[in-house]
Write a protein that holds these residues in place. Structure first.
Motif, mmCIF file in Angstrom:
data_model
loop_
_atom_site.group_PDB
_atom_site.id
_atom_site.type_symbol
_atom_site.label_atom_id
_atom_site.label_comp_id
_atom_site.label_asym_id
_atom_site.label_seq_id
_atom_site.Cartn_x
_atom_site.Cartn_y
_atom_site.Cartn_z
ATOM 1 N N SER A 60 141.924 -21.014 56.267
ATOM 2 C CA SER A 60 142.865 -20.524 57.269
ATOM 3 C C SER A 60 143.476 -21.697 58.026
ATOM 4 N N PRO A 61 144.324 -22.487 57.356
ATOM 5 C CA PRO A 61 144.841 -23.708 57.989
ATOM 6 C C PRO A 61 145.931 -23.481 59.029
ATOM 7 N N MET A 62 146.617 -22.363 58.954
ATOM 8 C CA MET A 62 147.709 -22.061 59.881
ATOM 9 C C MET A 62 148.793 -23.137 59.846
ATOM 10 N N VAL A 63 149.099 -23.617 58.659
ATOM 11 C CA VAL A 63 150.129 -24.632 58.448
ATOM 12 C C VAL A 63 151.162 -24.052 57.489
ATOM 13 N N THR A 64 152.400 -23.966 57.926
ATOM 14 C CA THR A 64 153.462 -23.433 57.089
ATOM 15 C C THR A 64 153.614 -24.298 55.836
ATOM 16 N N GLY A 65 153.532 -23.662 54.679
ATOM 17 C CA GLY A 65 153.708 -24.368 53.414
ATOM 18 C C GLY A 65 152.413 -24.841 52.787
ATOM 19 N N MET A 66 151.345 -24.870 53.561
ATOM 20 C CA MET A 66 150.034 -25.221 53.016
ATOM 21 C C MET A 66 149.320 -23.919 52.695
ATOM 22 N N ILE A 67 149.110 -23.673 51.413
ATOM 23 C CA ILE A 67 148.529 -22.396 50.999
ATOM 24 C C ILE A 67 147.021 -22.425 51.213
ATOM 25 N N GLU A 68 146.531 -21.357 51.824
ATOM 26 C CA GLU A 68 145.115 -21.275 52.153
ATOM 27 C C GLU A 68 144.252 -21.130 50.899
ATOM 28 N N LEU A 69 143.055 -21.659 50.991
ATOM 29 C CA LEU A 69 142.075 -21.513 49.922
ATOM 30 C C LEU A 69 141.607 -20.073 49.924
ATOM 31 N N GLY A 70 141.894 -19.357 48.844
ATOM 32 C CA GLY A 70 141.551 -17.940 48.777
ATOM 33 C C GLY A 70 140.145 -17.681 48.307
ATOM 34 N N ASP A 71 139.694 -18.453 47.315
ATOM 35 C CA ASP A 71 138.377 -18.228 46.741
ATOM 36 C C ASP A 71 137.930 -19.483 46.015
ATOM 37 N N VAL A 72 136.632 -19.573 45.802
ATOM 38 C CA VAL A 72 136.047 -20.665 45.024
ATOM 39 C C VAL A 72 135.140 -20.041 43.989
ATOM 40 N N ASP A 73 135.252 -20.503 42.746
ATOM 41 C CA ASP A 73 134.361 -20.089 41.670
ATOM 42 C C ASP A 73 133.605 -21.341 41.237
ATOM 43 N N PRO A 74 132.414 -21.583 41.825
ATOM 44 C CA PRO A 74 131.691 -22.827 41.562
ATOM 45 C C PRO A 74 131.326 -23.038 40.095
ATOM 46 N N GLN A 75 130.978 -21.955 39.381
ATOM 47 C CA GLN A 75 130.602 -22.089 37.977
ATOM 48 C C GLN A 75 131.772 -22.580 37.131
ATOM 49 N N ALA A 76 132.981 -22.164 37.481
ATOM 50 C CA ALA A 76 134.173 -22.585 36.742
ATOM 51 C C ALA A 76 134.756 -23.875 37.305
ATOM 52 N N GLY A 77 134.275 -24.313 38.467
ATOM 53 C CA GLY A 77 134.862 -25.486 39.127
ATOM 54 C C GLY A 77 136.268 -25.193 39.608
ATOM 55 N N ALA A 78 136.485 -23.933 40.056
ATOM 56 C CA ALA A 78 137.833 -23.459 40.375
ATOM 57 C C ALA A 78 138.028 -23.215 41.868
ATOM 58 N N TYR A 79 139.210 -23.615 42.331
ATOM 59 C CA TYR A 79 139.656 -23.384 43.700
ATOM 60 C C TYR A 79 140.932 -22.565 43.590
ATOM 61 N N VAL A 80 140.924 -21.360 44.168
ATOM 62 C CA VAL A 80 141.966 -20.365 43.936
ATOM 63 C C VAL A 80 142.822 -20.184 45.181
ATOM 64 N N TYR A 81 144.155 -20.136 44.961
ATOM 65 C CA TYR A 81 145.132 -20.039 46.049
ATOM 66 C C TYR A 81 146.088 -18.880 45.786
ATOM 67 N N PRO A 82 146.323 -18.005 46.782
ATOM 68 C CA PRO A 82 147.259 -16.888 46.613
ATOM 69 C C PRO A 82 148.709 -17.366 46.761
ATOM 70 N N THR A 83 149.262 -17.891 45.694
ATOM 71 C CA THR A 83 150.583 -18.521 45.740
ATOM 72 C C THR A 83 151.732 -17.573 45.434
ATOM 73 N N GLY A 84 151.436 -16.469 44.762
ATOM 74 C CA GLY A 84 152.520 -15.664 44.222
ATOM 75 C C GLY A 84 153.097 -16.383 43.012
ATOM 76 N N GLN A 85 154.206 -15.888 42.507
ATOM 77 C CA GLN A 85 154.852 -16.523 41.343
ATOM 78 C C GLN A 85 155.459 -17.854 41.768
ATOM 79 N N CYS A 86 155.046 -18.936 41.149
ATOM 80 C CA CYS A 86 155.574 -20.257 41.483
ATOM 81 C C CYS A 86 155.367 -21.202 40.301
ATOM 82 N N TRP A 87 155.909 -22.394 40.444
ATOM 83 C CA TRP A 87 155.816 -23.412 39.402
ATOM 84 C C TRP A 87 155.440 -24.723 40.056
ATOM 85 N N SER A 88 154.622 -25.497 39.376
ATOM 86 C CA SER A 88 154.263 -26.805 39.913
ATOM 87 C C SER A 88 155.394 -27.789 39.646
ATOM 88 N N VAL A 89 155.435 -28.851 40.438
ATOM 89 C CA VAL A 89 156.422 -29.902 40.217
ATOM 90 C C VAL A 89 156.205 -30.509 38.823
#
Length: 171
Positions: A60-89
């Motif tokens: 919950s960073p409360m920073v416009t444009g910084m997407i909050e960490l939604g979930d972590v899956d430690p077994q997969a080594g995954a950090y999940v962000y609710p971005t909606g449809q988007c593309w990386s640079v």
């Protein structure tokens, strides 16, 4: 991997140097982006123990444009962000290169300006919460929405491959 943090993968996967960017479909239909570290890095202390201390801020960073960490899956080594449809640079650069094009100077400057605004605000609020670095700011962690909005995911997640290189330059 068909599921991460209880969400289905869409099949869209962008390979990176130490982590991959994997698109997920949430139960509510919202798209998410997961930073999934390669197996050799999953147990790295910089992405496990070090982040547990600042997880509340990242959620919950409360920073416009910084997407909050939604979930972590430690077994997969995954950090999940609710971005909606988007593309990386990284995807945008690859797409342009495949078409024999490159991004223009103005687009690059606008991207840097937008990222800079996010990072300055995140640095201001993060320091009070124990976050002293943006972590790995890579083309796999700067995201673009269709309307041109710039977003940063993976704030405070380090580039573990760089940390390992510094620990052992012989790698």
């Amino acid at each position: 991997m068909d599921e991460i943090a209880g969400m289905r993968t869409t099949g869209r996967n962008l390979r990176g140097p130490a982590s991959d960017l994997i698109e997920l479909d949430g139960a509510n239909g919202l798209r998410h982006s997961a930073i999934v570290f390669h197996p050799r890095y999953i147990e790295h202390s910089a992405i496990n123990d070090a982040l547990t201390v600042v997880r509340d801020y990242l959620s919950s960073p409360m920073v416009t444009g910084m997407i909050e960490l939604g979930d972590v899956d430690p077994q997969a080594g995954a950090y999940v962000y609710p971005t909606g449809q988007c593309w990386s640079v990284a995807e945008a650069i690859r797409l342009l290169a495949d078409m024999g094009e490159s991004g223009g100077v103005r687009a690059g400057l606008e991207l840097m300006f937008a990222c800079g605004q996010i990072l300055v605000e995140a640095a201001d609020t993060g320091e009070a919460e124990g976050v002293y670095s943006h972590g790995g700011l890579t083309p796999w962690r700067v995201m673009l929405r269709k309307d041109g909005q710039v977003m940063v995911i993976g704030y405070a997640l380090p580039q573990v491959e760089i940390l390992e290189f510094h620990a052992d330059p012989e790698q």
